[in-house]
Scaffold this active site. Structure first.
Site, short mmCIF file in Angstrom:
data_model
loop_
_atom_site.label_atom_id
_atom_site.label_comp_id
_atom_site.label_asym_id
_atom_site.label_seq_id
_atom_site.Cartn_x
_atom_site.Cartn_y
_atom_site.Cartn_z
N PHE A 1 0.87 -1.11 0.00
CA PHE A 1 0.01 -0.03 -0.01
C PHE A 1 0.94 1.20 0.12
CE2 PHE A 1 -1.88 -3.27 2.87
CZ PHE A 1 -2.62 -3.84 1.76
N CYS A 2 2.03 1.28 -0.72
CA CYS A 2 3.00 2.49 -0.87
C CYS A 2 3.28 2.68 0.39
CB CYS A 2 2.13 3.63 -1.39
SG CYS A 2 2.13 3.21 -3.28
N ALA A 3 3.38 2.01 1.62
CA ALA A 3 3.81 2.38 2.96
C ALA A 3 4.61 1.08 3.54
CB ALA A 3 2.41 2.37 3.73
#
Ligand SMILES: Cc1ncc(COP(=O)(O)O)c(C=O)c1O
Length: 433
Positions: free
Chosen positions: A382-384
């Site tokens: 999740f781009c994290a």
């Protein structure tokens, strides 16, 4: 810029606005594509269960209607004397006012339209005064984690008070201009961060605070002034307005002092013969919005703000919390499913849930949900990346490591109880194989 003879369409109407119905009586708007059918294995068509709102939310019907209504007079902005050009310019500037009011900004705050949240955080990063230290938690989305040159990165805090304590300590140890960057609602767990307390701490140390509100504003009312925030950033496509606009709202001085984000027409007041002889606008909006702006994106974003306000947050939050509780309770009954949380099951959150399924990769689960049940979820980190690794307790496997990931289900306006129940039943069937 031509003189605006038209300011907003409502003002031009002779009719008095109808009195607002009580919140409980106002309908929740529909989303475009609510009846979308998608193919599943065996060639059947089923109603799509979109549980991927945190990535991009569907368009609200009133947003689509506002864009359609603006199209016949679509014309240039800030550069035409024609009637259509004036009308389109007025609509664009009205959109700015609407967004300003939507986040409760101070009258002096700048409202700069950007492409999205990533664009907004990068814009602010380019405008930081020389020597600014940025303090940011490892839990951030990459859009808020990566744009900074000199960042102090703080480990995921074990509880909300620890976040405040860690920010306090980090900011105390820094000289010069400082910026604390924090998300209001996590895109991984949905958990709400103590942004008011963090703003208070930041200001005690003479720092400013940027709040990444990408996942907050679609779910909760935000009031920048009441929370005493310096900047907020968010994206239209997560706020039911998928027309390519986002926004950075906040204090104008750093923005006025930064290099124009793009150099070109609109950002410049006058240009001489020499290449360096350009006199840039100081007002942040023209300074950082060079070129023809995304008018329809701005109109869409403002229409979404209007639609959410008109519906009323009490009804929206109540319905979301009902579905979220059902979703989480259902997940808890499926063997091998583990929900990810930083601060425990009881911490308040918006409608976003990430989970793992024993014995299956996240990709296998997401693909089966789509192919067999017509359910759309997201899988991955999740781009994290640092945050998801922390939650999963996995080591840094490098950029190629595709194994340590999770499934994310996220809800919003248009989500139904049937979508939630279908997900739970589908998971039950998948793990039973
Ligand atoms: C919390 C958060 N911040 C920033 C972003 C980046 O948004 P955009 O891709 O619209 O720039 C996202 C997108 O998922 C997000 O969830």
């Amino acid at each position: 810029m031509p003189t605006l003879t038209i300011f907003n369409d409502a003002a031009a109407s002779a009719e008095a606005p109808a009195p607002a119905a009580p919140e409980s009586a106002r309908p929740i708007p529909a989303v475009v594509g609510a009846d979308l059918e998608v193919p599943v294995k065996g060639g059947r068509l089923v109603r799509y269960a979109n549980l991927d709102y945190a990535a991009s939310a569907p368009c609200l019907e009133p947003v689509s209607a506002a864009v359609t209504a603006a199209l016949p007079a679509y014309s240039s902005v800030h550069r035409g004397a024609g009637y259509a050009s004036q009308l389109t310019t007025a609509r664009y500037e009205q959109a700015r006012h609407t967004v300003r009011a939507f986040v409760g900004a101070r009258p002096s705050d700048a409202v700069v339209f950007t492409r999205n949240t990533t664009d907004a955080t990068n814009l602010l990063a380019r405008c930081l005064p020389e020597g600014t230290t940025v303090v940011v938690f490892d839990t951030e989305h990459h859009a808020s984690l990566l744009p900074w040159r000199d960042a102090v990165r703080l480990a995921p805090p074990a509880f909300p008070g620890e976040a405040v304590r860690a920010a306090d300590e980090a900011l105390a140890g820094v000289e010069g201009p400082k910026l604390l960057v924090v998300t209001a609602a996590s895109n991984v767990t949905g958990e709400l961060w103590p942004i008011a307390a963090l703003a208070h701490i930041a200001h005690r140390h003479g720092a400013r605070i940027l709040v990444d509100a990408a996942q907050f504003v679609p779910h909760r009312r935000l009031n920048l002034t009441a929370l005493d925030l310096d900047y907020v950033a968010f994206s239209g496509h997560k706020l039911y307005a998928p027309f390519g606009a986002g926004v950075l709202v906040g204090r104008g001085d750093w923005l006025a002092g930064g290099e124009p984000y793009l150099k070109g027409g609109g950002a410049v007041r006058a240009v001489g013969e020499a290449p360096e002889a350009a006199e840039w606008h100081e007002d942040p909006e023209p300074r950082h919005e060079a070129g023809t702006p995304n008018v329809l994106g701005a109109i869409a974003l403002a229409a979404a703000c209007d639609a959410l306000n008109a519906t009323g947050w009490t009804a929206l939050v109540r319905e979301e919390e009902r579905l979220l509780a059902r979703l989480r309770a259902g997940l808890a009954t499926v063997e091998g499913v583990r929900e990810l949380a930083l601060w425990g099951a009881d911490h308040p959150r918006v409608g976003i849930v990430s989970f793992t399924v024993d014995g299956f990769t996240a990709r296998e689960v997401a693909e089966a949900l789509s192919a067999e049940y017509g359910i759309g979820v997201r899988d991955g980190k999740f781009c994290a990346h640092p945050f998801v690794r922390h939650l999963l307790g996995t080591a840094d496997g490098g950029c190629e490591d595709g194994t340590a990931s999770a499934v994310r289900a996220s809800i919003g306006i248009g989500t139904t109880q049937e979508h939630v129940d279908r997900l739970i039943e589908a998971l039950r069937a998948i793990v039973a194989r």
